[in-house]
Design a protein around this motif. Sequence first.
Motif, PDB file in Angstrom:
ATOM      1  N   ASP A   1     -24.368   3.115 -15.164  1.00 56.24           N
ATOM      2  CA  ASP A   1     -25.208   2.207 -15.952  1.00 56.24           C
ATOM      3  C   ASP A   1     -26.465   1.936 -15.140  1.00 56.24           C
ATOM      4  O   ASP A   1     -26.410   1.374 -14.050  1.00 56.24           O
ATOM      5  CB  ASP A   1     -24.462   0.903 -16.233  1.00 56.24           C
ATOM      6  CG  ASP A   1     -25.246  -0.056 -17.115  1.00 56.24           C
ATOM      7  OD1 ASP A   1     -26.494  -0.046 -17.078  1.00 56.24           O
ATOM      8  OD2 ASP A   1     -24.610  -0.828 -17.841  1.00 56.24           O
TER       9      ASP A   1
ATOM     10  N   GLU B   1     -32.366  -0.367 -21.617  1.00 58.60           N
ATOM     11  CA  GLU B   1     -33.133   0.711 -22.232  1.00 58.60           C
ATOM     12  C   GLU B   1     -34.599   0.317 -22.391  1.00 58.60           C
ATOM     13  O   GLU B   1     -35.495   1.153 -22.289  1.00 58.60           O
ATOM     14  CB  GLU B   1     -32.516   1.060 -23.588  1.00 58.60           C
ATOM     15  CG  GLU B   1     -33.180   2.211 -24.283  1.00 58.60           C
ATOM     16  CD  GLU B   1     -32.560   2.514 -25.642  1.00 58.60           C
ATOM     17  OE1 GLU B   1     -33.016   3.489 -26.248  1.00 58.60           O
ATOM     18  OE2 GLU B   1     -31.658   1.793 -26.089  1.00 58.60           O
TER      19      GLU B   1
ATOM     20  N   THR C   1     -27.609   8.811 -22.072  1.00 56.28           N
ATOM     21  CA  THR C   1     -27.490   8.194 -23.390  1.00 56.28           C
ATOM     22  C   THR C   1     -27.924   6.743 -23.302  1.00 56.28           C
ATOM     23  O   THR C   1     -28.016   6.171 -22.214  1.00 56.28           O
ATOM     24  CB  THR C   1     -26.025   8.229 -23.902  1.00 56.28           C
ATOM     25  OG1 THR C   1     -25.195   7.528 -22.978  1.00 56.28           O
ATOM     26  CG2 THR C   1     -25.528   9.644 -24.088  1.00 56.28           C
ATOM     27  N   ALA C   2     -28.160   6.173 -24.461  1.00 58.69           N
ATOM     28  CA  ALA C   2     -28.423   4.742 -24.560  1.00 58.69           C
ATOM     29  C   ALA C   2     -27.260   4.145 -25.346  1.00 58.69           C
ATOM     30  O   ALA C   2     -27.003   4.544 -26.476  1.00 58.69           O
ATOM     31  CB  ALA C   2     -29.746   4.485 -25.265  1.00 58.69           C
ATOM     32  N   GLU C   3     -26.540   3.238 -24.702  1.00 61.70           N
ATOM     33  CA  GLU C   3     -25.374   2.606 -25.326  1.00 61.70           C
ATOM     34  C   GLU C   3     -25.535   1.098 -25.269  1.00 61.70           C
ATOM     35  O   GLU C   3     -25.669   0.538 -24.178  1.00 61.70           O
ATOM     36  CB  GLU C   3     -24.094   3.006 -24.581  1.00 61.70           C
ATOM     37  CG  GLU C   3     -23.798   4.485 -24.581  1.00 61.70           C
ATOM     38  CD  GLU C   3     -22.608   4.839 -23.691  1.00 61.70           C
ATOM     39  OE1 GLU C   3     -21.957   3.920 -23.132  1.00 61.70           O
ATOM     40  OE2 GLU C   3     -22.335   6.039 -23.555  1.00 61.70           O
ATOM     41  N   ASN C   4     -25.535   0.464 -26.436  1.00 62.37           N
ATOM     42  CA  ASN C   4     -25.657  -0.997 -26.507  1.00 62.37           C
ATOM     43  C   ASN C   4     -26.877  -1.515 -25.741  1.00 62.37           C
ATOM     44  O   ASN C   4     -26.795  -2.517 -25.036  1.00 62.37           O
ATOM     45  CB  ASN C   4     -24.387  -1.677 -26.001  1.00 62.37           C
ATOM     46  CG  ASN C   4     -23.166  -1.264 -26.776  1.00 62.37           C
ATOM     47  OD1 ASN C   4     -23.215  -1.128 -28.002  1.00 62.37           O
ATOM     48  ND2 ASN C   4     -22.063  -1.050 -26.088  1.00 62.37           N
TER      49      ASN C   4
ATOM     50  N   ARG D   1     -28.298  -0.163 -23.170  1.00 60.00           N
ATOM     51  CA  ARG D   1     -28.219   0.171 -21.739  1.00 60.00           C
ATOM     52  C   ARG D   1     -28.365   1.674 -21.572  1.00 60.00           C
ATOM     53  O   ARG D   1     -27.876   2.455 -22.386  1.00 60.00           O
ATOM     54  CB  ARG D   1     -26.894  -0.271 -21.133  1.00 60.00           C
ATOM     55  CG  ARG D   1     -26.500  -1.706 -21.384  1.00 60.00           C
ATOM     56  CD  ARG D   1     -27.227  -2.717 -20.601  1.00 60.00           C
ATOM     57  NE  ARG D   1     -26.993  -2.591 -19.175  1.00 60.00           N
ATOM     58  CZ  ARG D   1     -27.697  -3.250 -18.260  1.00 60.00           C
ATOM     59  NH1 ARG D   1     -28.658  -4.065 -18.615  1.00 60.00           N
ATOM     60  NH2 ARG D   1     -27.433  -3.098 -16.984  1.00 60.00           N
TER      61      ARG D   1
END
Length: 140
Positions: free
Chosen positions: A45, A49, A128-131, A133
Amino acid sequence: MPGRPVPSRRTVLRGAALTPVAGLGLTACSGGGSGASATPTAPVDLGAESEIAKGSAKLYREQNVVVSRAANGTLKAYGTICTHAKCPINKLDGTTLVCPCHGSQFDATTGKVLQSPATEPLQELKVTAENGRIVAGPGA
């Protein structure tokens, strides 16, 4: 020891003065990357983002990763261990990564070499961008 000339005081002092200089030269040309992990071995992490604007990049020194965002919003990530001498890259100037060891430069948006002595591009990482982040590395 008979037959062996005794060095002059000047010769001994000159040798003592040059020894640290020679050591610095060897240090500068060494890999420099000792102990540095080349790339994340698991998803990492990296942060929010929103920290990376379109057309820019951000260097994550501690994780040896750079992430860029294209004008269309897509993210790209690369490992930031120089492909020349395995030194961790610690400087990002705009979207140009600069290696401190021998001055190699890389494009943070493509990983391509911009200036030698490096000849190989940086290793691309999955990102990737998750939530909201950014997560990079294997399994990201």
